[in-house]
Design a protein around this motif. Sequence first.
Motif, PDB file in Angstrom:
ATOM      1  N   ASP A  75       0.836  -1.207   0.000  1.00 13.93           N
ATOM      2  CA  ASP A  75       0.000   0.000   0.000  1.00 13.93           C
ATOM      3  C   ASP A  75       0.871   1.257   0.000  1.00 13.93           C
ATOM      4  OD1 ASP A  75      -2.315  -1.561   0.142  1.00 13.93           O
ATOM      5  OD2 ASP A  75      -2.256  -1.608   2.332  1.00 13.93           O
ATOM      6  N   VAL A  76       1.906   1.243   0.825  1.00 11.16           N
ATOM      7  CA  VAL A  76       2.789   2.409   0.932  1.00 11.16           C
ATOM      8  C   VAL A  76       3.575   2.608  -0.359  1.00 11.16           C
ATOM      9  CG1 VAL A  76       4.675   3.459   2.242  1.00 11.16           C
ATOM     10  CG2 VAL A  76       2.964   2.075   3.425  1.00 11.16           C
ATOM     11  N   ILE A  77       4.020   1.511  -0.969  1.00 10.69           N
ATOM     12  CA  ILE A  77       4.764   1.615  -2.231  1.00 10.69           C
ATOM     13  C   ILE A  77       3.889   2.229  -3.315  1.00 10.69           C
ATOM     14  CG2 ILE A  77       5.851   0.287  -4.089  1.00 10.69           C
ATOM     15  CD1 ILE A  77       6.820  -1.690  -1.944  1.00 10.69           C
ATOM     16  N   HIS A  78       2.640   1.791  -3.394  1.00  8.97           N
ATOM     17  CA  HIS A  78       1.724   2.345  -4.399  1.00  8.97           C
ATOM     18  C   HIS A  78       1.500   3.844  -4.163  1.00  8.97           C
ATOM     19  CE1 HIS A  78       1.072  -1.481  -6.169  1.00  8.97           C
ATOM     20  NE2 HIS A  78       0.352  -1.985  -5.182  1.00  8.97           N
ATOM     21  N   LYS A  79       1.364   4.245  -2.898  1.00  8.72           N
ATOM     22  CA  LYS A  79       1.212   5.670  -2.580  1.00  8.72           C
ATOM     23  C   LYS A  79       2.464   6.447  -2.982  1.00  8.72           C
ATOM     24  CE  LYS A  79      -1.871   5.112   1.432  1.00  8.72           C
ATOM     25  NZ  LYS A  79      -1.989   5.295   2.901  1.00  8.72           N
ATOM     26  N   HIS A  80       3.615   5.860  -2.687  1.00  8.93           N
ATOM     27  CA  HIS A  80       4.900   6.497  -3.004  1.00  8.93           C
ATOM     28  C   HIS A  80       5.019   6.747  -4.506  1.00  8.93           C
ATOM     29  CE1 HIS A  80       9.307   7.171  -2.425  1.00  8.93           C
ATOM     30  NE2 HIS A  80       9.367   6.677  -3.645  1.00  8.93           N
ATOM     31  N   VAL A  81       4.729   5.729  -5.292  1.00 10.38           N
ATOM     32  CA  VAL A  81       4.835   5.858  -6.750  1.00 10.38           C
ATOM     33  C   VAL A  81       3.847   6.893  -7.275  1.00 10.38           C
ATOM     34  CG1 VAL A  81       4.523   4.648  -8.944  1.00 10.38           C
ATOM     35  CG2 VAL A  81       5.713   3.514  -7.059  1.00 10.38           C
ATOM     36  N   ALA A  82       2.605   6.834  -6.807  1.00  7.31           N
ATOM     37  CA  ALA A  82       1.579   7.769  -7.282  1.00  7.31           C
ATOM     38  C   ALA A  82       1.949   9.213  -6.957  1.00  7.31           C
ATOM     39  CB  ALA A  82       0.229   7.414  -6.659  1.00  7.31           C
ATOM     40  N   TYR A  83       2.499   9.428  -5.766  1.00 11.26           N
ATOM     41  CA  TYR A  83       2.815  10.796  -5.343  1.00 11.26           C
ATOM     42  C   TYR A  83       4.038  11.354  -6.069  1.00 11.26           C
ATOM     43  CZ  TYR A  83       3.985  14.757  -2.349  1.00 11.26           C
ATOM     44  OH  TYR A  83       4.293  16.010  -1.886  1.00 11.26           O
ATOM     45  N   PHE A  84       5.138  10.609  -6.046  1.00 13.92           N
ATOM     46  CA  PHE A  84       6.383  11.144  -6.593  1.00 13.92           C
ATOM     47  C   PHE A  84       6.435  11.073  -8.119  1.00 13.92           C
ATOM     48  CE2 PHE A  84       7.618  10.326  -2.183  1.00 13.92           C
ATOM     49  CZ  PHE A  84       8.216  11.545  -1.877  1.00 13.92           C
ATOM     50  N   HIS A  85       5.708  10.138  -8.711  1.00 13.01           N
ATOM     51  CA  HIS A  85       5.686  10.050 -10.177  1.00 13.01           C
ATOM     52  C   HIS A  85       5.035  11.285 -10.793  1.00 13.01           C
ATOM     53  CE1 HIS A  85       5.672   8.245 -14.137  1.00 13.01           C
ATOM     54  NE2 HIS A  85       4.370   8.399 -14.229  1.00 13.01           N
ATOM     55  N   GLN A  86       4.063  11.871 -10.081  1.00 12.56           N
ATOM     56  CA  GLN A  86       3.406  13.063 -10.611  1.00 12.56           C
ATOM     57  C   GLN A  86       4.311  14.293 -10.526  1.00 12.56           C
ATOM     58  OE1 GLN A  86      -0.023  14.176  -8.277  1.00 12.56           O
ATOM     59  NE2 GLN A  86       1.102  14.126  -6.337  1.00 12.56           N
ATOM     60  N   LEU A  87       5.273  14.263  -9.599  1.00 13.68           N
ATOM     61  CA  LEU A  87       6.193  15.386  -9.439  1.00 13.68           C
ATOM     62  C   LEU A  87       7.364  15.291 -10.409  1.00 13.68           C
ATOM     63  CD1 LEU A  87       6.273  15.518  -5.531  1.00 13.68           C
ATOM     64  CD2 LEU A  87       4.908  16.919  -7.090  1.00 13.68           C
ATOM     65  N   LYS A  88       7.919  14.089 -10.530  1.00 14.52           N
ATOM     66  CA  LYS A  88       8.997  13.832 -11.479  1.00 14.52           C
ATOM     67  C   LYS A  88       8.798  12.424 -12.020  1.00 14.52           C
ATOM     68  CE  LYS A  88      14.007  13.759 -12.111  1.00 14.52           C
ATOM     69  NZ  LYS A  88      15.345  13.870 -11.473  1.00 14.52           N
ATOM     70  N   PRO A  89       8.216  12.321 -13.203  1.00 12.93           N
ATOM     71  CA  PRO A  89       7.862  10.998 -13.746  1.00 12.93           C
ATOM     72  C   PRO A  89       9.034  10.023 -13.737  1.00 12.93           C
ATOM     73  CG  PRO A  89       6.930  12.735 -15.100  1.00 12.93           C
ATOM     74  CD  PRO A  89       7.839  13.409 -14.112  1.00 12.93           C
ATOM     75  N   PHE A  90       8.746   8.795 -13.304  1.00 12.27           N
ATOM     76  CA  PHE A  90       9.755   7.742 -13.277  1.00 12.27           C
ATOM     77  C   PHE A  90       9.930   7.146 -14.664  1.00 12.27           C
ATOM     78  CE2 PHE A  90       8.234   6.748  -8.704  1.00 12.27           C
ATOM     79  CZ  PHE A  90       8.995   7.792  -8.215  1.00 12.27           C
ATOM     80  N   GLY A  91      11.137   6.669 -14.935  1.00 16.94           N
ATOM     81  CA  GLY A  91      11.372   5.904 -16.144  1.00 16.94           C
ATOM     82  C   GLY A  91      10.804   4.505 -15.996  1.00 16.94           C
ATOM     83  N   GLU A  92      10.789   3.761 -17.086  1.00 20.89           N
ATOM     84  CA  GLU A  92      10.177   2.434 -17.068  1.00 20.89           C
ATOM     85  C   GLU A  92      10.895   1.482 -16.115  1.00 20.89           C
ATOM     86  OE1 GLU A  92       9.108  -1.163 -20.198  1.00 20.89           O
ATOM     87  OE2 GLU A  92       9.104   0.913 -20.858  1.00 20.89           O
ATOM     88  N   THR A  93      12.227   1.564 -16.068  1.00 16.01           N
ATOM     89  CA  THR A  93      12.980   0.661 -15.196  1.00 16.01           C
ATOM     90  C   THR A  93      12.632   0.895 -13.735  1.00 16.01           C
ATOM     91  OG1 THR A  93      14.824   0.553 -16.763  1.00 16.01           O
ATOM     92  CG2 THR A  93      15.279  -0.086 -14.487  1.00 16.01           C
ATOM     93  N   LYS A  94      12.533   2.155 -13.337  1.00 16.32           N
ATOM     94  CA  LYS A  94      12.215   2.461 -11.944  1.00 16.32           C
ATOM     95  C   LYS A  94      10.788   2.052 -11.611  1.00 16.32           C
ATOM     96  CE  LYS A  94      13.214   5.967  -8.489  1.00 16.32           C
ATOM     97  NZ  LYS A  94      13.818   7.298  -8.248  1.00 16.32           N
ATOM     98  N   ARG A  95       9.865   2.286 -12.532  1.00 18.78           N
ATOM     99  CA  ARG A  95       8.479   1.858 -12.300  1.00 18.78           C
ATOM    100  C   ARG A  95       8.416   0.343 -12.151  1.00 18.78           C
ATOM    101  NH1 ARG A  95       7.297   5.252 -16.672  1.00 18.78           N
ATOM    102  NH2 ARG A  95       6.640   3.463 -17.928  1.00 18.78           N
ATOM    103  N   TYR A  96       9.180  -0.346 -12.977  1.00 18.94           N
ATOM    104  CA  TYR A  96       9.191  -1.811 -12.909  1.00 18.94           C
ATOM    105  C   TYR A  96       9.774  -2.285 -11.575  1.00 18.94           C
ATOM    106  CZ  TYR A  96      10.497  -6.628 -13.890  1.00 18.94           C
ATOM    107  OH  TYR A  96      10.645  -7.984 -13.821  1.00 18.94           O
ATOM    108  N   THR A  97      10.824  -1.607 -11.107  1.00 20.31           N
ATOM    109  CA  THR A  97      11.435  -1.967  -9.828  1.00 20.31           C
ATOM    110  C   THR A  97      10.429  -1.852  -8.692  1.00 20.31           C
ATOM    111  OG1 THR A  97      13.616  -1.225 -10.576  1.00 20.31           O
ATOM    112  CG2 THR A  97      13.285  -1.419  -8.207  1.00 20.31           C
TER     113      THR A  97
END
Length: 356
Positions: A75-97
């Motif tokens: 749950d926390v990881i999903h929140k982390h990705v949703a929040y920080f991806h909107q500020l500075k989009p992650f590349g595909e490798t980081k999203r996959y990680t």
Amino acid sequence: MATIIPIESGDGSKKWRATVRKKRNGKLILNRSKTFSSKKLAEQWATKLEAQLQDDEGISAVLAQASLSGQTLADVIHKHVAYFHQLKPFGETKRYTYKVLAEADFAQKPLHQLTSADILAWFTDRRVRLKSTPATLLQYFGNLRQVLQLAKPTFGVSLSVALIDDIRPTLKAGNMIGQGVERDRRLKPGEYRTLLAWFRKYDATRAKHLKMADLFRFLVRMPLRLGEACRISWSELDTKKRTAMIRDRKDPKNKLGNDQLVPILGRAWRIIQDLPRSSDEDRIFPYREESVSILFAKACEACGIENLHLHDLRHEATSRLFERGYAVQEVALVTGHKSWDMLRRYTQIRPESLHR
């Protein structure tokens, strides 16, 4: 004050429910109950909890633990990705990680039950069973640590960075995490034919959605990263110029939006042209990177081929281009490297290839 009352369970037996309430400035800040098989156990639990609530530090610790109840690390990881991806989009490798971390067994446990041992077991399995490299696992380590470190200031979820820091010595001692080392591994005589035969047999008898033989042939001739090859699309393939658009190529500063037009050279172009097209899939090689990596490792083991990584095919393809006489700047256009120093580590030219 704690209250302890007898209750009757569904099977008719007698149990005891202890309830502890805590107010601050007249406002109820904690209301916790738990049921026990005996009055003595209920009293012991209530006494221990009340002792923890004697000062502000203890109250904060109990409230922090209560905030973890019902939540998982996923749950926390999903929140982390949703929040920080909107500020500075992650590349595909980081999203996959992050996706892999969120799907891990330890990430499904309630936060208050999560231990360092759970995380260590996952890293050990990735290293031993899946043959993940220390450099790859170091990426998982760093991203997971960032999730733990930012959980409280960002989402108010108190997680200890010690969960990951405590296992760092073990991971380093076991060579499970570490910086990538330069490799000079190329295909040895006979390995290409052996692997290709294995993949063709696999494709014919077992594969449903993953056709590995054509992808293997392509990667040996085109020095692309696996993720780049799996992102090439039919709609961005120029049949007249024999080029393809590679989206979000790896870049030390920012890979997102680093799109490059790349020539598909020689037999690699013919391999693509011979592939069937699907009306519901635009990608030429519509495969998951992890599935391809696992299958490649399985093939090497089955064929008795040692110390060959999937990424070594990029080294192989790069060296083949130099052996065919392409200049540095021409090869760099295909590989995506910005300088000769960066490109040099991917180049292992065989001495005999210099004979013209």
